[in-house]
Design a protein around this motif. Structure first.
Motif, PDB file in Angstrom:
ATOM      1  N   ASP A  12       0.823  -1.218   0.000  1.00  0.00           N
ATOM      2  CA  ASP A  12       0.000   0.000   0.000  1.00  0.00           C
ATOM      3  C   ASP A  12       0.855   1.265   0.000  1.00  0.00           C
ATOM      4  O   ASP A  12       1.714   1.441   0.866  1.00  0.00           O
ATOM      5  CB  ASP A  12      -0.900   0.031   1.236  1.00  0.00           C
ATOM      6  CG  ASP A  12      -2.032  -0.965   1.144  1.00  0.00           C
ATOM      7  OD1 ASP A  12      -2.185  -1.610   0.085  1.00  0.00           O
ATOM      8  OD2 ASP A  12      -2.775  -1.105   2.130  1.00  0.00           O
ATOM      9  N   THR A  14       0.386   5.306   0.381  1.00  0.00           N
ATOM     10  CA  THR A  14      -0.541   6.352   0.800  1.00  0.00           C
ATOM     11  C   THR A  14       0.105   7.705   0.581  1.00  0.00           C
ATOM     12  O   THR A  14       1.221   7.955   1.048  1.00  0.00           O
ATOM     13  CB  THR A  14      -0.914   6.200   2.283  1.00  0.00           C
ATOM     14  OG1 THR A  14      -1.519   4.913   2.487  1.00  0.00           O
ATOM     15  CG2 THR A  14      -1.893   7.283   2.706  1.00  0.00           C
ATOM     16  N   ALA A  92      -3.658   4.858  -1.978  1.00  0.00           N
ATOM     17  CA  ALA A  92      -4.631   5.641  -1.214  1.00  0.00           C
ATOM     18  C   ALA A  92      -4.230   7.103  -1.269  1.00  0.00           C
ATOM     19  O   ALA A  92      -3.056   7.449  -1.099  1.00  0.00           O
ATOM     20  CB  ALA A  92      -4.695   5.161   0.233  1.00  0.00           C
ATOM     21  N   LEU A 100     -10.788  10.209   1.873  1.00  0.00           N
ATOM     22  CA  LEU A 100      -9.819   9.222   1.401  1.00  0.00           C
ATOM     23  C   LEU A 100     -10.305   8.591   0.108  1.00  0.00           C
ATOM     24  O   LEU A 100     -11.458   8.152   0.013  1.00  0.00           O
ATOM     25  CB  LEU A 100      -9.615   8.137   2.461  1.00  0.00           C
ATOM     26  CG  LEU A 100      -8.573   7.075   2.128  1.00  0.00           C
ATOM     27  CD1 LEU A 100      -7.168   7.646   2.276  1.00  0.00           C
ATOM     28  CD2 LEU A 100      -8.747   5.860   3.018  1.00  0.00           C
ATOM     29  N   LYS A 102      -9.348   5.502  -2.494  1.00  0.00           N
ATOM     30  CA  LYS A 102      -8.528   4.294  -2.569  1.00  0.00           C
ATOM     31  C   LYS A 102      -8.665   3.650  -3.939  1.00  0.00           C
ATOM     32  O   LYS A 102      -9.752   3.593  -4.520  1.00  0.00           O
ATOM     33  CB  LYS A 102      -8.945   3.298  -1.484  1.00  0.00           C
ATOM     34  CG  LYS A 102      -8.773   3.816  -0.069  1.00  0.00           C
ATOM     35  CD  LYS A 102      -9.253   2.816   0.967  1.00  0.00           C
ATOM     36  CE  LYS A 102      -8.353   1.588   1.015  1.00  0.00           C
ATOM     37  NZ  LYS A 102      -8.769   0.655   2.089  1.00  0.00           N
ATOM     38  N   VAL A 248      -7.729   4.695   7.057  1.00  0.00           N
ATOM     39  CA  VAL A 248      -7.148   3.455   6.530  1.00  0.00           C
ATOM     40  C   VAL A 248      -6.752   2.552   7.697  1.00  0.00           C
ATOM     41  O   VAL A 248      -5.973   2.951   8.563  1.00  0.00           O
ATOM     42  CB  VAL A 248      -5.915   3.747   5.658  1.00  0.00           C
ATOM     43  CG1 VAL A 248      -5.277   2.448   5.187  1.00  0.00           C
ATOM     44  CG2 VAL A 248      -6.294   4.605   4.469  1.00  0.00           C
TER      45      VAL A 248
END
Length: 315
Positions: A12, A14, A92, A100, A102, A248
Motif C-alpha cells: 500500500d 498512501t 490511497a 480518502l 482508494k 485506513v
C-alpha cells in the motif's frame, strides 16, 4: 498469540494531498509505503499493542517480497505461502479534509494447490493461537465458501475465529458459526439486504447475523461508534476524536483492540473503540501504540440508543 490470515494482501502506498483536482498535477505533502491487507493491519496493530502475532499470507513477485521485508522490519512473524502471481499494489490518496480515495488492484489468481497450501499453513501455524483473525476479500480463484472451510477446520482444532469479510464469503461462513464477525455498516446492511438508518436498525441486523450463525457481531458504524451484540445482550461504544487524518486500517485496528482485550464483552468493545479512534487520528495506515490510546475518551453503555439516527446512514 493472534494468528492472522490475509488471502489477498497488498503493498500500500498512501499519499497525503491538499485536495484532488481531476486532470491536474497533484503534489503530495507526505508519502508512506506499508504492507497492506486487513489481516496484515490486524497483525501490525497487535504488534503495536505489544502482543505476539503471526501473519499468514500468500506472497509473490517483487511486491510480495517487499511486503515480507516491511513486516519483518516491524518485528512481525510472517508465515508466507509462495504463489506464482504477484502480490497486488494499492494506492490511497488522503486529502487534508479527511476524505480518502482508494484504488485497490484485484490481486493474483490462486491455483487449487496454492489454496490448499494456504489452508494447511493456517492449520500448522494455529497450534499456538488464541485467536485466528481471517480478514479481507478473497483473491481470484478462491470460492466464496473458502472462509467457511477455514472456519470449520479451525474449530475442529479448538481455535476461536474472528472473521472480517463481506458479501457471499461472509454469508457462506456464517453456517460454520464463527466466534465473532466484524462488519462495517455497509457490510452489515448488505448482509441483511436492507438500509440502516438508526442504531436500532444496526442492532436488529446484528441479531439476524447471530441467528444465521455468528456467535457475536462487532459492528463498526463509522463516526457513530461501534456496536457489540452477543448472547448476553448489546453494547454501544463511542469515543471523542479531535482530528481525523486517515481511516485506513481503523476497522482493523478496532478488531485487534477487541482481540487483545480478550475478544468478549464490554471491556473488549471499549478496547476496540479506543484503538479505532486512535487509528483515525494517525497518518496513512499507521497503527496506534498504547501511548496513542485515550481510554478516558471512550464511553461504552448497555443502554443502546436505538432511536439515534446514524450520521452516515447506509442506503
Amino acid at each position: 498469540m493472534i494468528l492472522t490470515v490475509t488471502p489477498n494482501p497488498s503493498l500500500d502506498r498512501t499519499y497525503e494531498v491538499p485536495s484532488l483536482d481531476r486532470g491536474e498535477v497533484v503534489r503530495a505533502t507526505g508519502e508512506r509505503v506499508d504492507p497492506g491487507g486487513k489481516g496484515v493491519n490486524v497483525s501490525r496493530a497487535v504488534t503495536a499493542a505489544g502482543r505476539r502475532t503471526v501473519a499468514v499470507l500468500p506472497l509473490g513477485g517483487a511486491p510480495g517480497a517487499l511486503v515480507a521485508e516491511l513486516l519483518d522490519a516491524q518485528g512481525i512473524e510472517v508465515a508466507p505461502v509462495p504463489i506464482a502471481g504477484a502480490t497486488r499494489s494499492n494506492i490511497a490518496l488522503a486529502e487534508a479534509d479527511g476524505v480518502l480515495t482508494k484504488i485497490n488492484a484485484p490481486g493474483p489468481h490462486l491455483t487449487a494447490a496454492e489454496q490448499e497450501l494456504l489452508l494447511e499453513t493456517v492449520r500448522h501455524q494455529s497450534r499456538d493461537a488464541d485467536w485466528i483473525a481471517c480478514c479481507g476479500s478473497l483473491p481470484r480463484g478462491l470460492a466464496p465458501s473458502w472462509y467457511a472451510e477455514l472456519v470449520a477446520r479451525a474449530h475442529a482444532t479448538g481455535v476461536r475465529i474472528a472473521l472480517d469479510t463481506s458479501g457471499p464469503a461472509l454469508l457462506a461462513a456464517l453456517r460454520e458459526r464463527p466466534d465473532v464477525v466484524k462488519p462495517n455498516a455497509a457490510e452489515l446492511a448488505g448482509a441483511v439486504g436492507r438500509p440502516l438508518s438508526t442504531v436500532g436498525d444496526a442492532v436488529k441486523a446484528a441479531e439476524e447475523l447471530r441467528a444465521m450463525g455468528a456467535a457475536a457481531v462487532l459492528a463498526s458504524l463509522g463516526a457513530d461508534g461501534q456496536l457489540l451484540v452477543n448472547e448476553d445482550g448489546a453494547w454501544f461504544g463511542t469515543a471523542r476524536v479531535d482530528t481525523v487524518r486517515s481511516n485506513v486500517g481503523a476497522g482493523d485496528s478496532s478488531l485487534a483492540g477487541f482481540l487483545v482485550a480478550g475478544g468478549r464483552g464490554p471491556e473488549a468493545l471499549g478496547s476496540a473503540v479506543a484503538h479505532g479512534a486512535a487509528a483515525v487520528q494517525l497518518p496513512g495506515s499507521l497503527m496506534p501504540a498504547p501511548g496513542d490510546l485515550d481510554p478516558a475518551a471512550v464511553t461504552v453503555t448497555a443502554d443502546v440508543p436505538l432511536d439515534r439516527v446514524l450520521k452516515e446512514p447506509v442506503s
